[in-house]
Design an enzyme around this catalytic site. Structure first.
Site, PDB file in Angstrom:
ATOM      1  N   ASP A  16      23.834  26.685 -21.302  1.00 53.30           N
ATOM      2  CA  ASP A  16      23.102  26.659 -22.563  1.00 53.30           C
ATOM      3  C   ASP A  16      24.060  26.505 -23.743  1.00 53.30           C
ATOM      4  O   ASP A  16      25.271  26.639 -23.606  1.00 53.30           O
ATOM      5  CB  ASP A  16      22.270  27.929 -22.720  1.00 53.30           C
ATOM      6  N   HIS A  67      23.425  20.773 -19.446  1.00 55.40           N
ATOM      7  CA  HIS A  67      22.423  21.689 -20.001  1.00 55.40           C
ATOM      8  C   HIS A  67      21.490  22.244 -18.930  1.00 55.40           C
ATOM      9  O   HIS A  67      20.678  23.131 -19.212  1.00 55.40           O
ATOM     10  CB  HIS A  67      21.606  20.961 -21.074  1.00 55.40           C
TER      11      HIS A  67
END
Length: 438
Positions: free
Chosen positions: A414, A410
């Site tokens: 995304d 992350h």
């Protein structure tokens, strides 16, 4: 008679050194050309070093557990006939022999000392060890660093901070350095004593030390969790058409190609296509920089007979048709089980796939293979009742379904990209043409 220098061969672009784990031949033994002389281990895979010539092993320059650089001479083989060798042309005198022996001893100490952590009972990740070796940090210094990681482990930032503070400290004479305490001190409550092997409380428990590969895997897993912000996305896929097609063609495929057709190459083909559609998943991270990979090299996690894990890599997977993919999958899988992988077979991966369904798992949350940013787990294929939509209406039918579990970093990926990528893999699988040729 001629003397041939047996050198540590090149084992891939990113492999610079290896550890000698076992000598298969002793001084005085006869060696045939292409016969294995010793076994070595890199941080990824174990392999053998064969002799390029036939002759007698006359001298061994390194011992078991010594670390040797690529291109270094590790032994001498005396050959018969006119073999071109790299031995010195000058006449060897007693004085020359003494000089050579001293040089070899010094070279061995120079190579092995920075990387020898066998005297420490504390855990250090491969990344921390490499930094320590490059910066010339001793085991004693490394053990003195106050780790901020889990259970007090030294992290990348800890050792980099230590190196920075060390470089900023005033110059100290060498003899004073030995006498002075380390720059970073651990709290008085910190346990600095070597940890003894655990003792069974009831006397019936078996205590087994991890083997070398399991220690490496342990280090890689902890490093990955500490490095990447792991996030998972899950999606269910209807693979009924794939199951029917494989059942229909697998016998003819094996007869024509001489290879078994498993589900793995079919899934790998879909993943390679999705990576072309979403190149943002085919990247790696180096500090604050993103490296966009030109090639799509798929790692396929494989379980070894001893229970350990290894990840051989299919190079340029997007350029292979299904036959080529099947051959690559079977070749790497078979050589992994037989312990015949070469160091280069595990290098250069840009994305990894692991088949947890092999062991009956419906889905999993795999750990990212650093420095990649994603890994896909393939769940078990199951027959389940499902709603089937038709022009005449909906009805319940039996379908073959599985879960895809996508773990991604992350920090740079995304949810939109991570979710879209695994959805695209699912779309390729569900749109599989049952009338296609292989």
């Amino acid at each position: 008679m001629a003397k041939f220098e047996l050198k540590l061969p090149k084992m891939g672009e990113s492999v610079a050194e290896a550890t000698i784990t076992n000598w298969l031949k002793n001084v005085g033994d006869h060696i045939a050309a292409d016969e294995a002389v010793l076994e070595i281990a890199t941080d990824k895979v174990d392999s053998e070093v064969p002799s390029e010539v036939s002759g007698t092993l006359t001298e061994i320059l390194f011992q078991v557990n010594d670390v040797v650089q690529v291109g270094q001479t590790i032994a001498y083989i005396e050959t018969e006939g006119g073999v071109v060798v790299d031995a010195p042309k000058e006449e060897t005198t007693a004085a020359n022999v003494e000089v050579i022996e001293k040089s070899v001893t010094a070279a061995k100490e120079t190579v092995t000392a920075p990387a020898d952590f066998s005297g420490s009972d504390k855990f250090f990740s491969p990344l921390v060890k490499n930094i320590a070796k490059e910066e010339g940090i001793s085991v004693a210094e490394l053990e003195s660093i106050n780790g901020t990681g889990k259970e007090g482990r030294v992290t990348k930032n800890d050792i980099l901070d230590y190196v920075k503070s060390k470089s900023q400290a005033p110059n100290i004479k060498p003899q004073e350095t030995v006498q002075q305490p380390a720059v970073i001190q651990q709290p008085a409550t910190s346990n600095q004593q070597p940890k003894a092997a655990p003792v069974s409380v009831n006397g019936g428990d078996e205590i087994v030390e991890m083997d070398r590969m399991r220690k490496l895997i342990s280090g890689y897993m902890v490093q990955s969790v500490q490095t990447s912000a792991h996030v998972q996305s899950f999606i269910e896929v209807d693979v009924t058409n794939i199951v029917k097609w494989r059942d229909k063609v697998k016998n003819a495929f094996e007869k024509r190609e001489g290879e078994k057709l498993t589900f793995t190459p079919i899934f790998m083909e879909a993943v390679a296509k999705a990576l072309k559609d979403f190149p943002g998943m085919n990247i790696s991270v180096d500090g604050e920089y993103i490296i966009k990979k030109k090639n799509i090299n798929l790692g396929m996690a494989a379980a070894l007979p001893n229970g350990n894990l290894i990840v051989p890599v299919i190079k340029n997977a997007d350029q292979l048709n299904l036959v080529g993919m099947a051959k690559a999958v079977n070749d790497l899988g078979n050589r992994a089980k037989a312990g015949k992988l070469k160091p280069d077979d595990t290098q250069g991966g840009t994305y990894t796939v692991t088949n947890v369904g092999t062991f009956g798992s419906v889905f999993g949350t795999p750990i990212i293979n650093q420095p990649q940013v994603g890994i896909l787990a393939l769940g078990a294929i199951r027959k389940v009742p499902a709603v089937i939509e038709t022009p005449e209406g909906d009805f319940i039918g039996i379908r073959q379904k599985m879960f895809l579990s996508h773990s991604y970093d992350h920090r740079v990926v995304d949810g939109a990209l991570g979710g879209s990528f695994v959805k695209r893999v699912a779309e390729y699988l569900e749109a599989f043409d049952v009338n296609r040729d292989y």
